[in-house]
Enzyme design. Structure first.
Site, mmCIF file in Angstrom:
data_model
loop_
_atom_site.group_PDB
_atom_site.id
_atom_site.type_symbol
_atom_site.label_atom_id
_atom_site.label_comp_id
_atom_site.label_asym_id
_atom_site.label_seq_id
_atom_site.Cartn_x
_atom_site.Cartn_y
_atom_site.Cartn_z
ATOM 1 C CB SER A 336 118.686 -5.821 -81.320
ATOM 2 O OG SER A 336 118.371 -6.873 -80.474
ATOM 3 C CG HIS A 434 120.887 -10.640 -79.419
ATOM 4 N ND1 HIS A 434 120.329 -11.205 -78.836
ATOM 5 C CD2 HIS A 434 120.364 -8.978 -79.161
ATOM 6 C CE1 HIS A 434 119.076 -10.044 -77.588
ATOM 7 N NE2 HIS A 434 119.693 -8.635 -78.426
#
Ligand code: 0OR
Length: 471
Positions: A336, A434
């Site tokens: 990410s 996350h």
């Protein structure tokens, strides 16, 4: 140039025309259904809004008759939908304000029941529970019933998702700070969370054989790594890749949230190897080469479903799906970007500089190296040079500067992700997403967008975060 009064006149005439058009569509729709439900013409402006709201937002049944009252006619829902769709942005705000303010909770009965509940505290449990139930019912906003009925007509759920997107826009743009609008948002969110609960969602794997319309939407909705062309898209749904979406029976053909996965031997440390360098389009997958699943992009497509946590559910569902396809697979990782790191760091440098503590941020040796690498003029505070360097991104073109800055930026980034909090959660939204989903921060990758490309300055300002969630 058109003078102001001319513009106003034009707008007003458009409004009149628009309301007539709305009426026409609605009447046509009623004719299709075989019955007329739109008997009174709609007037424009505030009185028109009041008139329509009074007609379509039926009063809540009394507590005693709540389970026995017949539902209001479907025409109320259609009329509301057509009327709202015909309004411009400004009128939508006005309309929503009226709806939430004048057709919300009946405050008087809430406070009466609250007093009654206090008075019954010495009574038996059954009495207390009954008063509590009445109080709970009285807290239902009158418009909630209409929203529930709208969800049952064709296209109603999508309408409500879009309606919530408008309400969120009103709140985030601060077009209104009304607490009634906030209440309306909460009511819509809780209804949508029920309707879009995980058991009602369908997991679909998107492949090159999926309908063209869906593939086009997958490409259009991609929010992290834009799809360049059809070949690019074909690769993202081809061998060693997986693309999954959640869909819902009430919104056919509409992927609600989309997750892209790369199947790799090891946890990837750069995005180029995933979105730019591929095995040939026709290559066969070799299962023995698939040990890791890299979640490299997730995009939710409906602004109105924000906060419903579809992304969270999708990742967890896909892990299960991949585990059943590749039972030996043990590594599930995201790859990410870290948006916001640069601006956070600049803020930190400015703050330390203002407080005269600039030198605390780096070791003496590191400051010396920054000064030498930036050829800072004598007397220029090194914190200023560092701030300028970071904002221009120039350091990425210089190997010497990159070498000096790597340990410094990696250290700051680790702190940014690990130590900077907002309301007890990670400040960075991607890390927070996350970590909230149960992942663990695992590795920071240095310049993962930079590999083999020298011309994507904007992207390479951040490093990337790999988050490893073990199954
Ligand atoms: O809607 P929420 O952000 O509250 O939560 P979701 O789980 O539904 O969605 C999370 C996403 C990351 C998928 C969503 O916020 C999104 O699409 N963000 C933009 C793209 C991205 O940063 N991946």
């Amino acid at each position: 140039m058109i003078s102001h009064p001319v513009i106003c006149a034009f707008r007003n005439s458009v409004r009149c025309w628009r309301h007539r058009a709305v009426l026409k569509v609605a009447v046509e729709a009623s004719d299709i259904s075989g019955w007329r439900w739109f008997s009174t013409p709609i007037r424009g402006g505030t009185s028109g809004m009041e008139e329509i709201l009074a007609r379509v937002v039926a009063p809540l049944p009394t507590y005693e008759t709540r389970d026995k009252s017949p539902p209001p006619p479907e025409s109320n829902s259609f009329e509301f939908i057509y009327y709202y769709r015909g309004l411009d942005k400004e009128d939508k705000l006005h309309f929503m304000t009226k709806l939430s303010q004048d057709f919300g909770v009946e405050h008087k009965s809430v406070s009466e029941l609250a007093v009654k509940l206090l008075d019954t505290q010495q009574r038996d449990l059954a009495t207390i529970l009954q008063v509590e139930d009445r109080l709970r019912y009285s807290l239902t906003p009158r418009y909630k019933q209409l929203l529930s009925h709208i969800s049952r007509v064709e296209g109603g759920v999508k309408f409500l998702v879009d309606l919530r997107a408008d309400v969120l826009e009103i709140i985030t743009s601060k077009a209104s700070e009304s607490s009634h609008i906030r209440d309306l948002n909460s009511t819509l969110k809780s209804l949508l969370s029920e309707w879009f609960s995980v058991g009602l969602l369908r997991l679909e794997r998107i492949t090159w054989q999926s309908p063209c319309e869906i593939l086009q939407k997958i490409s259009q909705y991609e929010a992290v790594h834009p799809v360049r062309n059809w070949t690019d898209l074909k690769r993202r749904v081809g061998p060693y890749r997986r693309c999954y979406a959640f869909t819902h029976a009430a919104m056919p053909g509409e992927p609600l949230v989309v997750l892209h996965v790369a199947l790799t031997e090891d946890i990837s440390d750069n995005i180029q190897s995933i979105v730019r360098e591929f095995a040939t389009l026709d290559s066969e997958e070799d299962v023995n080469k698939v040990n890791s699943a890299i979640f490299y992009s997730i995009s939710s497509t409906q602004a109105g479903l924000q906060g419903v946590e579809l992304g969270n559910y999708l990742i967890k569902r896909v892990v299960r799906e991949l585990q059943s396809e590749f039972p030996h697979m043990a590594q599930f990782s995201s790859l990410s970007p870290i948006p916001g790191f640069t601006s956070w760091l600049q803020g930190l440098l400015s703050q330390y500089r203002k407080e005269g503590r600039g030198s605390d941020l780096l070791s003496e040796q590191e400051w010396k190296e920054v000064e030498q690498a930036t050829d800072s003029a004598p007397g220029t505070p090194a914190a200023d040079s560092l701030r300028k360097l970071i904002s221009s991104g120039d350091w990425m073109r210089s190997e010497r500067l990159s070498i000096v800055l790597e340990p410094v930026l990696m250290r700051f980034c680790a702190w940014y992700l690990y130590g900077e909090k907002r309301r007890g959660c990670a400040l960075n939204p991607v890390a927070n997403f996350h970590l909230q989903n149960g992942a663990t921060m695992w590795r920071l990758n240095w310049c993962p967008n930079f590999k083999r490309t020298a011309n994507c300055e904007k992207e390479i300002r951040t490093t990337q975060l790999s988050v490893w969630s073990a199954g």
